[in-house]
Design a protein around this motif. Structure first.
Motif, PDB file in Angstrom:
ATOM      1  N   ARG A  54       1.242  -1.276  -0.017  1.00 22.56           N
ATOM      2  CA  ARG A  54       0.074  -0.381  -0.052  1.00 22.56           C
ATOM      3  C   ARG A  54       0.946   0.932   0.218  1.00 22.56           C
ATOM      4  O   ARG A  54       0.321   2.715  -0.268  1.00 22.56           O
ATOM      5  N   ARG A  55       1.677   1.124   0.761  1.00 25.88           N
ATOM      6  CA  ARG A  55       2.594   2.460   0.588  1.00 25.88           C
ATOM      7  C   ARG A  55       3.462   2.570  -0.636  1.00 25.88           C
ATOM      8  O   ARG A  55       3.728   4.047  -0.910  1.00 25.88           O
ATOM      9  N   ALA A  56       3.717   2.257  -1.242  1.00 25.87           N
ATOM     10  CA  ALA A  56       5.150   2.132  -2.236  1.00 25.87           C
ATOM     11  C   ALA A  56       3.364   2.248  -3.397  1.00 25.87           C
ATOM     12  O   ALA A  56       3.531   3.305  -4.367  1.00 25.87           O
ATOM     13  N   GLN A  57       2.088   1.603  -3.415  1.00 24.20           N
ATOM     14  CA  GLN A  57       1.158   1.945  -4.344  1.00 24.20           C
ATOM     15  C   GLN A  57       1.013   3.100  -4.597  1.00 24.20           C
ATOM     16  O   GLN A  57       0.770   4.123  -5.069  1.00 24.20           O
ATOM     17  N   ALA A  58       0.964   3.894  -3.547  1.00 27.68           N
ATOM     18  CA  ALA A  58       0.868   5.046  -2.687  1.00 27.68           C
ATOM     19  C   ALA A  58       1.635   6.091  -3.702  1.00 27.68           C
ATOM     20  O   ALA A  58       0.994   7.553  -4.454  1.00 27.68           O
ATOM     21  N   GLY A  59       2.360   5.690  -4.138  1.00 24.84           N
ATOM     22  CA  GLY A  59       3.428   6.893  -4.758  1.00 24.84           C
ATOM     23  C   GLY A  59       3.179   6.374  -6.056  1.00 24.84           C
ATOM     24  O   GLY A  59       3.409   7.289  -6.710  1.00 24.84           O
ATOM     25  N   TYR A  60       3.221   4.799  -6.195  1.00 26.96           N
ATOM     26  CA  TYR A  60       3.291   4.636  -7.580  1.00 26.96           C
ATOM     27  C   TYR A  60       2.744   5.090  -8.689  1.00 26.96           C
ATOM     28  O   TYR A  60       2.413   5.482  -9.402  1.00 26.96           O
ATOM     29  N   VAL A  61       0.919   5.095  -8.195  1.00 27.18           N
ATOM     30  CA  VAL A  61      -0.338   5.587  -8.948  1.00 27.18           C
ATOM     31  C   VAL A  61      -0.045   7.382  -9.706  1.00 27.18           C
ATOM     32  O   VAL A  61      -0.527   7.817 -10.718  1.00 27.18           O
ATOM     33  N   HIS A  62       1.274   8.063  -9.206  1.00 28.60           N
ATOM     34  CA  HIS A  62       1.430   9.822  -8.777  1.00 28.60           C
ATOM     35  C   HIS A  62       2.409   9.710 -10.190  1.00 28.60           C
ATOM     36  O   HIS A  62       3.397  10.751 -10.739  1.00 28.60           O
ATOM     37  N   ARG A  63       2.919   8.699 -10.739  1.00 27.52           N
ATOM     38  CA  ARG A  63       4.363   8.694 -10.995  1.00 27.52           C
ATOM     39  C   ARG A  63       3.681   8.546 -12.246  1.00 27.52           C
ATOM     40  O   ARG A  63       2.518   7.531 -13.591  1.00 27.52           O
ATOM     41  N   SER A  75      -7.712   8.149 -13.570  1.00 29.11           N
ATOM     42  CA  SER A  75      -7.623   8.219 -12.807  1.00 29.11           C
ATOM     43  C   SER A  75      -6.938   7.584 -11.428  1.00 29.11           C
ATOM     44  O   SER A  75      -7.433   6.003 -11.694  1.00 29.11           O
ATOM     45  N   ARG A  76      -6.018   7.943 -10.406  1.00 29.68           N
ATOM     46  CA  ARG A  76      -5.761   7.245  -9.387  1.00 29.68           C
ATOM     47  C   ARG A  76      -5.308   5.843  -9.575  1.00 29.68           C
ATOM     48  O   ARG A  76      -5.414   5.098  -9.385  1.00 29.68           O
ATOM     49  N   GLY A  77      -4.640   6.306 -10.829  1.00 24.39           N
ATOM     50  CA  GLY A  77      -3.679   4.806 -11.483  1.00 24.39           C
ATOM     51  C   GLY A  77      -5.028   3.875 -11.700  1.00 24.39           C
ATOM     52  O   GLY A  77      -5.050   2.761 -12.204  1.00 24.39           O
ATOM     53  N   VAL A  78      -6.915   4.445 -12.234  1.00 20.65           N
ATOM     54  CA  VAL A  78      -7.431   3.408 -12.243  1.00 20.65           C
ATOM     55  C   VAL A  78      -7.440   3.854 -14.078  1.00 20.65           C
ATOM     56  O   VAL A  78      -7.943   4.693 -14.149  1.00 20.65           O
ATOM     57  N   LEU A  79      -7.704   2.349 -15.446  1.00 18.82           N
ATOM     58  CA  LEU A  79      -8.030   3.177 -16.787  1.00 18.82           C
ATOM     59  C   LEU A  79      -9.054   2.602 -17.370  1.00 18.82           C
ATOM     60  O   LEU A  79      -9.757   1.411 -16.115  1.00 18.82           O
TER      61      LEU A  79
END
Length: 404
Positions: A89-98, A128-132
């Motif tokens: 979850r911590r990694a995903q929180a940053g990943y979606v903004h890359r 949005s938010r890493g969702v396509l």
């Protein structure tokens, strides 16, 4: 960030239920951002071993919503490759903004292809938010058409490759920035990542723990160790600068839709554009067509038609080539075919029992010994120095046997 409550204790692998709940929460949050006030209904989950996909209705419009954890397969996440649930979850929180997040690149590729006009691709409805979000494409898939009308295999495959003609022109490769490629879907890169050194041997030793009987595990892992070792020894030659084209990268019969029927132009979904040899697209489509036969087992007559269609399709690709170039192309096709088959079979074998598999996943696992035997026979012939055309004949015969 929307989250599901974390029930996993520190150090344990993520749980399927909490991973799915988190993805559903992200889908709901993304739809609220893109379509404020619209009524949202999550209908059917689409089983996958790569990302989390759900069919949804937004304000009366049907869409597909795809969520990716760190651009990795769900199997890797659930096996603890990233760490426990808190770490994911911590990694995903940053990943979606890359800007280089997987689904950011997939959306960009779909838009690039839509601009080219060929191949036809599904519509991007939002990101949005890493969702396509993509629009569904009505109509039968190539997989359904192959099983329904196997005698038309060569024609159907030709219609797919007619769509790729513009993509396979060398100058089209310049349209995709180096950072825009989806290397995660590269067959050869995935193979090297999975079976690299000691970690690769450890991975092989754990295959099938939750999916096979002990006897099947022993036979399958023995065959796969031999196949992987041979493929490491005969990696495709280095790609010369002038030989690169844009390949679609992720051709699967289930992801090629014919909205206007078998005589119309297909629509492609889930791109994985890469700079590679054009043989990569032919190899991926060949591999997944053979796996379709192995899982569906449509009967001897249908198998014969489809396999002979694959033969005719390959001959059509080689017809304009000089003999030496044709042999090189065919050898590359065979190697990448085997790598892709090993990649997907081992992913299914390593999937946790609680993870729903795609419809063809379980039947394919029931044929794992037959499929791995096929790969063993083909790789043995390839490694023996036999002429590529003779190996191709052997491979097609083995494909028929795997679908018996």
């Amino acid at each position: 960030m929307s989250t599901a409550a974390a029930h996993t204790s520190p150090g344990s692998v993520p749980d399927v239920a909490e991973v799915f709940a988190f993805a559903q929460g992200e889908i709901r949050s993304a739809t609220a951002e893109l379509w404020p006030g619209a009524r949202v209904e999550l209908s059917a989950h689409i089983p996958s071993v790569t990302g989390y996909v759900h069919r949804i209705r937004v304000g009366g419009r049907e869409l597909y919503a795809k969520h990716s954890f760190l651009g990795m397969s769900l199997v890797s996440v659930l096996r603890g490759v990233v760490g426990d649930w808190g770490e994911v979850r911590r990694a995903q929180a940053g990943y979606v903004h890359r800007s280089d997040a997987l689904l950011q690149r997939e959306a960009a590729q779909l838009r690039l292809l839509a601009g080219l006009g060929r191949p036809r691709v599904c519509e991007v409805a939002g990101l949005s938010r890493g969702v396509l979000f993509t629009a569904p494409v009505p109509g039968p898939t190539l997989a359904a058409l192959l099983l329904r009308d196997p005698a038309n295999t060569a024609g159907l495959l030709e219609s797919v490759f007619a769509e790729l003609h513009r993509l396979h022109r060398s100058r089209t490769a310049q349209r995709l920035a180096p950072t825009g490629a989806i290397s995660e879907r590269s067959v050869t890169a995935t193979f090297q990542r999975k079976f690299n050194g000691i970690s690769g041997q450890t991975y092989l030793s754990r295959l099938g723990a939750e999916r096979c009987t002990e006897a099947e595990r022993a036979e399958v892992t023995g065959l796969l160790r031999a196949v992987v070792a041979r493929l490491h020894r005969m990696r495709p030659t280095a790609l010369a600068p002038g030989q690169a084209v844009l390949t679609y990268g992720d051709l699967k019969p289930e992801h090629l839709v014919f909205p206007d029927g078998p005589s119309g132009r297909p629509v492609l979904i889930d791109p994985g554009l890469l700079r590679a040899r054009a043989s990569v697209d032919a190899a991926k489509l060949t591999s997944r067509t053979v796996l379709l036969l192995a899982s569906a087992r449509p009967g001897a007559a249908a198998v014969e038609h489809v396999v002979e269609g694959l033969r005719a399709f390959a001959e059509q690709r080689m017809r304009p080539m000089a003999p030496k170039a044709a042999r090189s192309w065919l050898r590359e096709l065979l190697i990448v075919w085997l790598m892709d088959t090993v990649n997907i079979v081992t992913t299914f074998l390593s999937a946790p029992a609680a993870l729903p598999l795609p419809p063809r996943g379980r039947p394919l696992l029931e044929r794992a010994v037959a499929v791995c035997t096929m790969a063993d026979c083909i790789s043995t012939a390839l490694g023996s120095g036999m002429d590529a055309h003779s190996v191709w004949d052997t491979a097609l015969a083995q494909a028929k046997a795997a679908a018996e």
